[in-house]
Design a protein around this motif. Sequence first.
Motif, mmCIF file in Angstrom:
data_model
loop_
_atom_site.group_PDB
_atom_site.id
_atom_site.type_symbol
_atom_site.label_atom_id
_atom_site.label_comp_id
_atom_site.label_asym_id
_atom_site.label_seq_id
_atom_site.Cartn_x
_atom_site.Cartn_y
_atom_site.Cartn_z
ATOM 1 N N ASN A 213 -4.781 -7.170 2.119
ATOM 2 C CA ASN A 213 -3.368 -7.548 2.138
ATOM 3 C C ASN A 213 -2.897 -8.175 3.451
ATOM 4 O O ASN A 213 -1.740 -8.572 3.535
ATOM 5 N N THR B 125 2.462 -5.122 -5.926
ATOM 6 C CA THR B 125 2.276 -4.747 -4.536
ATOM 7 C C THR B 125 1.445 -3.473 -4.442
ATOM 8 O O THR B 125 1.142 -2.826 -5.448
ATOM 9 N N ASN B 126 1.121 -3.093 -3.209
ATOM 10 C CA ASN B 126 0.428 -1.821 -2.992
ATOM 11 C C ASN B 126 1.280 -0.641 -3.449
ATOM 12 O O ASN B 126 0.751 0.392 -3.870
ATOM 13 N N LYS C 169 0.281 -8.270 -3.968
ATOM 14 C CA LYS C 169 1.456 -9.139 -3.888
ATOM 15 C C LYS C 169 2.143 -9.090 -2.533
ATOM 16 O O LYS C 169 2.794 -10.058 -2.126
ATOM 17 N N ASN C 170 2.017 -7.975 -1.826
ATOM 18 C CA ASN C 170 2.680 -7.842 -0.530
ATOM 19 C C ASN C 170 1.941 -8.536 0.610
ATOM 20 O O ASN C 170 2.378 -8.471 1.757
ATOM 21 N N ARG D 15 -2.047 -15.156 0.032
ATOM 22 C CA ARG D 15 -1.952 -15.209 -1.430
ATOM 23 C C ARG D 15 -2.282 -16.598 -1.956
ATOM 24 O O ARG D 15 -2.773 -16.752 -3.073
ATOM 25 N N ASN E 41 3.334 2.606 0.258
ATOM 26 C CA ASN E 41 4.099 2.424 1.499
ATOM 27 C C ASN E 41 4.298 3.715 2.281
ATOM 28 O O ASN E 41 4.685 3.680 3.452
#
Length: 284
Positions: free
Chosen positions: A233, A267-268, A251-252, A258, A23
């Motif tokens: 993503n 997630t990333n 996951k994000n 998804r 992030n």
Amino acid sequence: MERKTRTSIKMVITDLDGTLLNNDHLLTAINLKHLHYLQEQGVLIVAATGRSLFKVNAVIAEDVPLDYVIFSSGAGVYDWQSKRLLKWEEFEKGTAPVLCANLIELKQNFVVFKPIPNNNKFWFHQGAGLCSEFARYLERNIQDCQLLPLEALPEHAGQMMCIIENDVRLFASIQAALYKVRNDIKVIRATSPVNADYIWLEVFPETVSKGHAAKWLCHELGIAKTETMGIGNDYNDIDLLEFTGISYTVKNAPEELRNQYPAILFTNHEDGFSEIVGAFFKGR
């Protein structure tokens, strides 16, 4: 994940922001380790990003083991090892003024990027009033922007982008209006990598997409699509994930992505890229 197919993968194509990068837009040590692992296995590594090549170099060090970079959402392809620009696209002459006029009429905040390789530089027009996301974008890129000259709209451009609120109906209405004036373009949706409350509506020549660039690169290298893996993503990764033989999301990613493509439970920001590579190639 099917371990039995792991040896057939010759190329991994990954998005950058929101996928390979965390992030803070950084490449973590564990993700770098797994890039080196893929390199040791003889797997080609391709980054596919909406960033311009100039902005790729701002977040990826020269010695990171990439083989190719698909940049500007597929408008350009770059050989990371030999530092050669392999392919680039821009609007046909005359397209940019028509699109600019339409967006001005729609009272939108937008930017017009110069053709590759100078597409980090752009003109801007503020037509929708104060927008904090648009203002921050201009502030971050103040050294590369200039006011759009309304008396002489640019004839040559590589791509365009509107920054709008995260309103799917607003996106669809602007997309429809642009397609009405030009049918040789592609309008795609990308969630702002800075603030998810905004959409970056991006406009390209109709042949531009991450998936189209990946297909071209595979053809040049003699690699079948069944020998590729894609990791993404966001909505601007859909063309890529539709092309690659095996496709995953972190996951994000939005729920609808998804649901469409297998999603890792990380997630990333939790090194989801490494979890996918580890699970698929190492079977852990």
